[in-house]
Design a protein around this motif. Structure first.
Motif, PDB file in Angstrom:
ATOM      1  N   ARG A  97      28.446   3.399   5.530  1.00  0.00           N
ATOM      2  CA  ARG A  97      28.160   2.688   6.816  1.00  0.00           C
ATOM      3  C   ARG A  97      28.805   3.645   7.855  1.00  0.00           C
ATOM      4  NH1 ARG A  97      30.411  -3.297   7.235  1.00  0.00           N
ATOM      5  NH2 ARG A  97      32.260  -2.285   6.861  1.00  0.00           N
ATOM      6  N   GLY A  98      29.886   4.392   7.449  1.00  0.00           N
ATOM      7  CA  GLY A  98      30.292   5.380   8.240  1.00  0.00           C
ATOM      8  C   GLY A  98      29.427   6.318   8.577  1.00  0.00           C
ATOM      9  N   MET A  99      28.736   6.845   7.574  1.00  0.00           N
ATOM     10  CA  MET A  99      27.828   7.966   7.661  1.00  0.00           C
ATOM     11  C   MET A  99      26.712   7.477   8.627  1.00  0.00           C
ATOM     12  SD  MET A  99      25.967  10.080   4.398  1.00  0.00           S
ATOM     13  CE  MET A  99      25.030  11.396   4.834  1.00  0.00           C
ATOM     14  N   ALA A 100      25.934   6.342   8.499  1.00  0.00           N
ATOM     15  CA  ALA A 100      24.953   5.875   9.213  1.00  0.00           C
ATOM     16  C   ALA A 100      25.329   5.525  10.525  1.00  0.00           C
ATOM     17  CB  ALA A 100      24.447   4.482   8.508  1.00  0.00           C
ATOM     18  N   GLN A 101      26.539   4.873  10.748  1.00  0.00           N
ATOM     19  CA  GLN A 101      26.922   4.773  12.334  1.00  0.00           C
ATOM     20  C   GLN A 101      27.505   6.073  12.838  1.00  0.00           C
ATOM     21  OE1 GLN A 101      29.551   1.357  11.790  1.00  0.00           O
ATOM     22  NE2 GLN A 101      27.893  -0.112  11.557  1.00  0.00           N
ATOM     23  N   LEU A 102      27.983   6.951  12.119  1.00  0.00           N
ATOM     24  CA  LEU A 102      28.443   8.325  12.927  1.00  0.00           C
ATOM     25  C   LEU A 102      27.487   8.524  14.050  1.00  0.00           C
ATOM     26  CD1 LEU A 102      30.757  10.307  12.171  1.00  0.00           C
ATOM     27  CD2 LEU A 102      28.932  11.821  11.257  1.00  0.00           C
ATOM     28  N   PRO A 103      28.262   8.901  15.056  1.00  0.00           N
ATOM     29  CA  PRO A 103      27.713   9.234  16.454  1.00  0.00           C
ATOM     30  C   PRO A 103      26.626  10.590  16.229  1.00  0.00           C
ATOM     31  CG  PRO A 103      29.381   8.389  17.204  1.00  0.00           C
ATOM     32  CD  PRO A 103      29.674   8.576  15.730  1.00  0.00           C
ATOM     33  N   GLN A 104      27.159  11.411  15.714  1.00  0.00           N
ATOM     34  CA  GLN A 104      26.442  12.955  15.469  1.00  0.00           C
ATOM     35  C   GLN A 104      25.486  12.805  14.284  1.00  0.00           C
ATOM     36  OE1 GLN A 104      29.892  12.080  15.422  1.00  0.00           O
ATOM     37  NE2 GLN A 104      31.003  13.710  16.365  1.00  0.00           N
ATOM     38  N   PRO A 105      24.345  13.602  14.428  1.00  0.00           N
ATOM     39  CA  PRO A 105      23.549  13.624  13.459  1.00  0.00           C
ATOM     40  C   PRO A 105      24.078  14.333  12.143  1.00  0.00           C
ATOM     41  CG  PRO A 105      22.931  15.104  15.161  1.00  0.00           C
ATOM     42  CD  PRO A 105      24.104  14.221  15.692  1.00  0.00           C
ATOM     43  N   VAL A 106      23.581  13.877  11.010  1.00  0.00           N
ATOM     44  CA  VAL A 106      24.016  14.475   9.782  1.00  0.00           C
ATOM     45  C   VAL A 106      22.728  15.072   9.241  1.00  0.00           C
ATOM     46  CG1 VAL A 106      24.968  14.001   7.599  1.00  0.00           C
ATOM     47  CG2 VAL A 106      25.704  12.732   9.609  1.00  0.00           C
ATOM     48  N   ILE A 107      23.097  16.466   8.733  1.00  0.00           N
ATOM     49  CA  ILE A 107      21.930  17.195   7.787  1.00  0.00           C
ATOM     50  C   ILE A 107      22.427  17.313   6.619  1.00  0.00           C
ATOM     51  CG2 ILE A 107      20.673  19.282   7.621  1.00  0.00           C
ATOM     52  CD1 ILE A 107      20.821  19.606  10.628  1.00  0.00           C
ATOM     53  N   ALA A 108      21.670  16.745   5.563  1.00  0.00           N
ATOM     54  CA  ALA A 108      22.035  17.110   4.221  1.00  0.00           C
ATOM     55  C   ALA A 108      21.315  18.283   3.724  1.00  0.00           C
ATOM     56  CB  ALA A 108      21.616  15.811   3.172  1.00  0.00           C
ATOM     57  N   MET A 109      22.120  19.207   3.039  1.00  0.00           N
ATOM     58  CA  MET A 109      21.737  20.617   2.628  1.00  0.00           C
ATOM     59  C   MET A 109      21.737  20.505   1.008  1.00  0.00           C
ATOM     60  SD  MET A 109      22.482  24.340   3.329  1.00  0.00           S
ATOM     61  CE  MET A 109      24.107  24.473   2.578  1.00  0.00           C
ATOM     62  N   VAL A 110      20.723  20.019   0.298  1.00  0.00           N
ATOM     63  CA  VAL A 110      20.994  19.342  -1.189  1.00  0.00           C
ATOM     64  C   VAL A 110      20.770  20.842  -1.963  1.00  0.00           C
ATOM     65  CG1 VAL A 110      19.974  17.972  -3.093  1.00  0.00           C
ATOM     66  CG2 VAL A 110      19.998  17.280  -0.546  1.00  0.00           C
ATOM     67  N   ASN A 111      21.907  21.322  -2.252  1.00  0.00           N
ATOM     68  CA  ASN A 111      21.847  22.739  -3.135  1.00  0.00           C
ATOM     69  C   ASN A 111      21.880  22.610  -4.361  1.00  0.00           C
ATOM     70  OD1 ASN A 111      24.312  22.087  -2.542  1.00  0.00           O
ATOM     71  ND2 ASN A 111      25.369  23.665  -2.472  1.00  0.00           N
ATOM     72  N   GLY A 112      21.641  21.621  -5.011  1.00  0.00           N
ATOM     73  CA  GLY A 112      21.683  21.303  -6.457  1.00  0.00           C
ATOM     74  C   GLY A 112      21.588  19.749  -6.635  1.00  0.00           C
ATOM     75  N   ALA A 113      21.857  19.454  -7.998  1.00  0.00           N
ATOM     76  CA  ALA A 113      21.629  18.051  -8.539  1.00  0.00           C
ATOM     77  C   ALA A 113      22.360  17.123  -7.498  1.00  0.00           C
ATOM     78  CB  ALA A 113      22.011  17.843 -10.146  1.00  0.00           C
ATOM     79  N   ALA A 114      21.663  16.076  -7.158  1.00  0.00           N
ATOM     80  CA  ALA A 114      22.171  14.770  -6.225  1.00  0.00           C
ATOM     81  C   ALA A 114      21.831  13.891  -7.153  1.00  0.00           C
ATOM     82  CB  ALA A 114      21.381  14.924  -5.001  1.00  0.00           C
ATOM     83  N   ILE A 115      22.700  13.115  -7.736  1.00  0.00           N
ATOM     84  CA  ILE A 115      22.594  12.187  -8.710  1.00  0.00           C
ATOM     85  C   ILE A 115      23.414  10.695  -8.358  1.00  0.00           C
ATOM     86  CG2 ILE A 115      22.806  11.284 -11.069  1.00  0.00           C
ATOM     87  CD1 ILE A 115      21.000  13.850 -10.688  1.00  0.00           C
ATOM     88  N   GLY A 116      23.137   9.758  -8.420  1.00  0.00           N
ATOM     89  CA  GLY A 116      23.544   8.391  -8.379  1.00  0.00           C
ATOM     90  C   GLY A 116      24.111   8.363  -6.825  1.00  0.00           C
ATOM     91  N   VAL A 117      25.297   8.210  -6.708  1.00  0.00           N
ATOM     92  CA  VAL A 117      26.331   8.302  -5.375  1.00  0.00           C
ATOM     93  C   VAL A 117      25.774   9.569  -4.709  1.00  0.00           C
ATOM     94  CG1 VAL A 117      28.318   9.224  -6.118  1.00  0.00           C
ATOM     95  CG2 VAL A 117      28.106   7.440  -3.965  1.00  0.00           C
ATOM     96  N   GLY A 118      25.580  10.692  -5.454  1.00  0.00           N
ATOM     97  CA  GLY A 118      25.289  11.804  -4.702  1.00  0.00           C
ATOM     98  C   GLY A 118      24.104  11.735  -4.139  1.00  0.00           C
ATOM     99  N   ALA A 119      22.842  11.059  -4.704  1.00  0.00           N
ATOM    100  CA  ALA A 119      21.619  10.915  -3.999  1.00  0.00           C
ATOM    101  C   ALA A 119      21.872  10.058  -2.894  1.00  0.00           C
ATOM    102  CB  ALA A 119      20.665  10.304  -5.120  1.00  0.00           C
ATOM    103  N   SER A 120      22.643   9.048  -3.024  1.00  0.00           N
ATOM    104  CA  SER A 120      22.854   8.231  -1.605  1.00  0.00           C
ATOM    105  C   SER A 120      23.450   8.855  -0.394  1.00  0.00           C
ATOM    106  CB  SER A 120      23.534   6.854  -2.034  1.00  0.00           C
ATOM    107  OG  SER A 120      22.924   6.118  -2.989  1.00  0.00           O
TER     108      SER A 120
END
Length: 261
Positions: A97-120
């Protein structure tokens, strides 16, 4: 503001762009109790820091992954206590919720495996850049538990309910390149080009009309936040229920046996 006090987050700030690396190198940047508590605190701090215009979230390169999921031994152990799991549930809600409601935009840079909560974490970002060879998966079912930490919300939003259920009920992975083709991520690039592309977008957004960009995120995320508010507590509670099943106990025993061998 000062960001040096975090132990599981490596943070640098450059002209309005805050780059956050999930850092637990010994466990491929897996989320342990410390990281699970620090991420909600980070979102609260960034939300109040008007010097930050854009956040880039990535994995510590020393860990060799974006985030290899949750620390199974910690989460599984805590889930056996209602009081301990309630803390996990509360922080788990605040991470998403904190990430979705953060005013600033968030860019994910997926530089390796993103698994489970990492994928979320990666997929709840507003724009996702991925290494075309990176593995993205939500394999909660492989350890006998529900994909409760946001996967049941964000995968259907991005790829549709039936395709999402296929991935969530099998735990099958996709590469970054495949994820781009099905709309799970915005851009898949060779790893050597990833950071430059993600940071270029961050600088572009940081130099754009701040209020228009932030309120556009807020507008689009009305739907996202509605689903988070309606679903996340329930899906985490269902995950907690499955932590007490025989399927999960067998999966943990098998995991720990492999770890010892």
């Amino acid at each position: 503001m000062e960001y040096a006090h975090y132990t599981r987050l490596k943070i640098r700030q450059d002209d309005g762009v805050l780059t956050v690396a999930l850092s637990h190198p010994a466990r491929r940047n897996a989320m342990d109790e410390a990281m699970h508590r620090e991420l909600p605190a980070l979102w609260r701090q960034v939300s109040a820091d008007r010097a930050v215009r854009v956040v880039v979230i990535t994995g510590d390169p020393e860990g060799g992954a974006f985030c290899a999921g949750g620390d199974l031994k910690w989460v599984s152990g805590a889930a056996q206590s209602g009081e301990a799991y309630e803390e996990i549930l509360r922080d788990g809600v605040d991470i998403v919720r904190g990430m979705a409601q953060l005013p600033q935009p968030v860019i994910a840079m997926v530089n390796g495996a993103a698994i489970g909560v990492g994928a979320s974490i990666a997929l709840f970002a507003d724009i996702v850049y991925a290494d075309e060879a990176a593995t993205i998966a939500d394999p909660h079912v492989s350890i006998g538990v529900v994909a409760g930490d946001g996967g049941a919300i964000i995968w259907p939003l991005l790829v549709g309910p039936n395709r999402a259920k296929e991935f969530l009920m099998t735990g099958d992975p996709v590469t970054g390149a495949q994820a781009e083709r099905i709309g799970l991520v915005n851009h898949a690039l060779p790893k050597a080009e990833l950071e430059a592309a993600a940071q270029a977008m961050a600088r572009r957004l940081a130099s754009g009309p701040r209020l228009a960009i932030e309120l556009t995120k807020r507008s689009v995320n009305i739907q996202v936040n509605t689903l988070v508010n309606h679903m996340l507590h329930a899906s985490l509670a269902l995950e907690g229920m499955t932590f007490r099943t025989e399927d999960h106990r067998a999966a943990v025993q098998a995991f720990l046996s492999r770890a010892k061998s």
